[in-house]
Write a protein that holds these residues in place. Sequence first.
Motif, PDB file in Angstrom:
ATOM      1  N   ARG A   1       0.855  -1.179   0.000  1.00  0.00           N
ATOM      2  CA  ARG A   1       0.000   0.000   0.000  1.00  0.00           C
ATOM      3  C   ARG A   1       0.893   1.231   0.000  1.00  0.00           C
ATOM      4  O   ARG A   1       1.853   1.308   0.754  1.00  0.00           O
ATOM      5  CB  ARG A   1      -0.917   0.002   1.203  1.00  0.00           C
ATOM      6  CG  ARG A   1      -1.873  -1.169   1.176  1.00  0.00           C
ATOM      7  CD  ARG A   1      -2.768  -1.167   2.393  1.00  0.00           C
ATOM      8  NE  ARG A   1      -3.369  -2.467   2.559  1.00  0.00           N
ATOM      9  CZ  ARG A   1      -4.574  -2.794   2.086  1.00  0.00           C
ATOM     10  NH1 ARG A   1      -5.279  -1.917   1.430  1.00  0.00           N
ATOM     11  NH2 ARG A   1      -5.057  -3.993   2.279  1.00  0.00           N
ATOM     12  N   ASP A   2       0.536   2.169  -0.846  1.00  0.00           N
ATOM     13  CA  ASP A   2       1.310   3.405  -0.971  1.00  0.00           C
ATOM     14  C   ASP A   2       0.552   4.526  -0.292  1.00  0.00           C
ATOM     15  O   ASP A   2      -0.572   4.835  -0.657  1.00  0.00           O
ATOM     16  CB  ASP A   2       1.529   3.717  -2.449  1.00  0.00           C
ATOM     17  CG  ASP A   2       2.130   5.085  -2.679  1.00  0.00           C
ATOM     18  OD1 ASP A   2       2.795   5.617  -1.767  1.00  0.00           O
ATOM     19  OD2 ASP A   2       1.934   5.632  -3.775  1.00  0.00           O
ATOM     20  N   PHE A   3       1.210   5.135   0.694  1.00  0.00           N
ATOM     21  CA  PHE A   3       0.619   6.237   1.429  1.00  0.00           C
ATOM     22  C   PHE A   3       1.163   7.594   0.987  1.00  0.00           C
ATOM     23  O   PHE A   3       0.719   8.616   1.455  1.00  0.00           O
ATOM     24  CB  PHE A   3       0.894   6.084   2.927  1.00  0.00           C
ATOM     25  CG  PHE A   3       0.197   4.909   3.536  1.00  0.00           C
ATOM     26  CD1 PHE A   3      -1.127   5.000   3.938  1.00  0.00           C
ATOM     27  CD2 PHE A   3       0.857   3.710   3.710  1.00  0.00           C
ATOM     28  CE1 PHE A   3      -1.766   3.922   4.510  1.00  0.00           C
ATOM     29  CE2 PHE A   3       0.215   2.627   4.287  1.00  0.00           C
ATOM     30  CZ  PHE A   3      -1.097   2.733   4.685  1.00  0.00           C
ATOM     31  N   SER A   4       2.168   7.589   0.118  1.00  0.00           N
ATOM     32  CA  SER A   4       2.824   8.855  -0.210  1.00  0.00           C
ATOM     33  C   SER A   4       1.942   9.710  -1.101  1.00  0.00           C
ATOM     34  O   SER A   4       1.154   9.215  -1.891  1.00  0.00           O
ATOM     35  CB  SER A   4       4.167   8.611  -0.894  1.00  0.00           C
ATOM     36  OG  SER A   4       3.984   8.238  -2.236  1.00  0.00           O
TER      37      SER A   4
ATOM     38  N   ARG B   1      -2.051   3.908   8.916  1.00  0.00           N
ATOM     39  CA  ARG B   1      -0.669   4.008   8.486  1.00  0.00           C
ATOM     40  C   ARG B   1       0.176   3.939   9.748  1.00  0.00           C
ATOM     41  O   ARG B   1       0.361   4.920  10.450  1.00  0.00           O
ATOM     42  CB  ARG B   1      -0.447   5.304   7.718  1.00  0.00           C
ATOM     43  CG  ARG B   1       0.969   5.451   7.234  1.00  0.00           C
ATOM     44  CD  ARG B   1       1.118   6.555   6.238  1.00  0.00           C
ATOM     45  NE  ARG B   1       0.690   7.837   6.759  1.00  0.00           N
ATOM     46  CZ  ARG B   1       0.976   8.987   6.186  1.00  0.00           C
ATOM     47  NH1 ARG B   1       1.673   9.021   5.070  1.00  0.00           N
ATOM     48  NH2 ARG B   1       0.567  10.108   6.703  1.00  0.00           N
TER      49      ARG B   1
ATOM     50  N   LYS C   1      -5.359   6.975   6.707  1.00  0.00           N
ATOM     51  CA  LYS C   1      -5.240   7.660   5.437  1.00  0.00           C
ATOM     52  C   LYS C   1      -5.579   6.671   4.320  1.00  0.00           C
ATOM     53  O   LYS C   1      -5.338   5.494   4.447  1.00  0.00           O
ATOM     54  CB  LYS C   1      -3.810   8.175   5.264  1.00  0.00           C
ATOM     55  CG  LYS C   1      -3.607   8.969   4.018  1.00  0.00           C
ATOM     56  CD  LYS C   1      -2.218   9.536   3.967  1.00  0.00           C
ATOM     57  CE  LYS C   1      -2.091  10.333   2.693  1.00  0.00           C
ATOM     58  NZ  LYS C   1      -0.814  10.947   2.552  1.00  0.00           N
ATOM     59  N   HIS C   2      -6.088   7.205   3.224  1.00  0.00           N
ATOM     60  CA  HIS C   2      -6.319   6.342   2.068  1.00  0.00           C
ATOM     61  C   HIS C   2      -4.980   5.908   1.491  1.00  0.00           C
ATOM     62  O   HIS C   2      -4.017   6.664   1.481  1.00  0.00           O
ATOM     63  CB  HIS C   2      -7.121   7.073   0.990  1.00  0.00           C
ATOM     64  CG  HIS C   2      -8.563   7.213   1.336  1.00  0.00           C
ATOM     65  ND1 HIS C   2      -9.343   6.149   1.701  1.00  0.00           N
ATOM     66  CD2 HIS C   2      -9.373   8.287   1.370  1.00  0.00           C
ATOM     67  CE1 HIS C   2     -10.566   6.563   1.947  1.00  0.00           C
ATOM     68  NE2 HIS C   2     -10.607   7.866   1.760  1.00  0.00           N
ATOM     69  N   ALA C   3      -4.956   4.692   1.009  1.00  0.00           N
ATOM     70  CA  ALA C   3      -3.745   4.156   0.409  1.00  0.00           C
ATOM     71  C   ALA C   3      -4.095   3.480  -0.905  1.00  0.00           C
ATOM     72  O   ALA C   3      -5.149   2.871  -1.037  1.00  0.00           O
ATOM     73  CB  ALA C   3      -3.102   3.142   1.351  1.00  0.00           C
ATOM     74  N   LYS C   4      -3.198   3.611  -1.867  1.00  0.00           N
ATOM     75  CA  LYS C   4      -3.350   2.884  -3.120  1.00  0.00           C
ATOM     76  C   LYS C   4      -2.796   1.482  -2.907  1.00  0.00           C
ATOM     77  O   LYS C   4      -1.761   1.301  -2.273  1.00  0.00           O
ATOM     78  CB  LYS C   4      -2.597   3.589  -4.235  1.00  0.00           C
ATOM     79  CG  LYS C   4      -3.186   4.928  -4.580  1.00  0.00           C
ATOM     80  CD  LYS C   4      -2.429   5.575  -5.709  1.00  0.00           C
ATOM     81  CE  LYS C   4      -3.015   6.941  -5.988  1.00  0.00           C
ATOM     82  NZ  LYS C   4      -2.238   7.661  -6.998  1.00  0.00           N
ATOM     83  N   ARG C   5      -3.497   0.510  -3.455  1.00  0.00           N
ATOM     84  CA  ARG C   5      -3.111  -0.893  -3.288  1.00  0.00           C
ATOM     85  C   ARG C   5      -2.386  -1.375  -4.530  1.00  0.00           C
ATOM     86  O   ARG C   5      -2.782  -1.069  -5.649  1.00  0.00           O
ATOM     87  CB  ARG C   5      -4.356  -1.740  -3.045  1.00  0.00           C
ATOM     88  CG  ARG C   5      -4.087  -3.179  -2.698  1.00  0.00           C
ATOM     89  CD  ARG C   5      -5.399  -3.846  -2.273  1.00  0.00           C
ATOM     90  NE  ARG C   5      -5.180  -5.111  -1.649  1.00  0.00           N
ATOM     91  CZ  ARG C   5      -5.192  -6.270  -2.297  1.00  0.00           C
ATOM     92  NH1 ARG C   5      -5.420  -6.308  -3.595  1.00  0.00           N
ATOM     93  NH2 ARG C   5      -4.997  -7.408  -1.655  1.00  0.00           N
TER      94      ARG C   5
END
Length: 184
Positions: free
Chosen positions: A124-127, A152, A159-163
Amino acid sequence: MFIRTERLFLRPGWPEDFEDLVEVLDDDAVGRSIGALSLPRTPAEVRAYLKRPRDVRLPQCLINLRGESGPRVIGSIGLVPAGEEVELGCWIIRGYQGHGYAAEAVRAVLSQARTLGYSKVIARDFSESGASARVLLQSGFEPAGEMGSRMRLARQSGKHAKRYVAVLADKFADWVGARGVSHA
């Protein structure tokens, strides 16, 4: 578990790493964060992190930059359970971002995950900068086309994260092997 790459040495953290890890984490220089690795912030948390039980099927390693003056801790990477899946987590201190170290470490851990018998790994990307997404894409992950809210752990905030998903098939093994990853 020890993994050597062209420029890095990935290994478990040991009590002897206490001072280096406190120094790295104390200056709040941890920027890029992929996934769910919890960062110890206090000396007591660092001590507990280094003494925690280890699961050989879920490697957690310090990322050490190899050099003539000895190794330098520049981050951490590992696999953690995520329900029925296994998730990759990684952080690199800011002064060492942008040099390909994160992608090199991610490819090495994905290769190890394949050796351990995992058929896929999620991340998961939080950036918000897109840097972590670039690392994941360079390392064999594909966008999973979904967003999800998740705690996170590195910053203790929701926070929303991209999977992203990396399918660990023979094609991936050939791709990683061509990049010089070896397991010690």
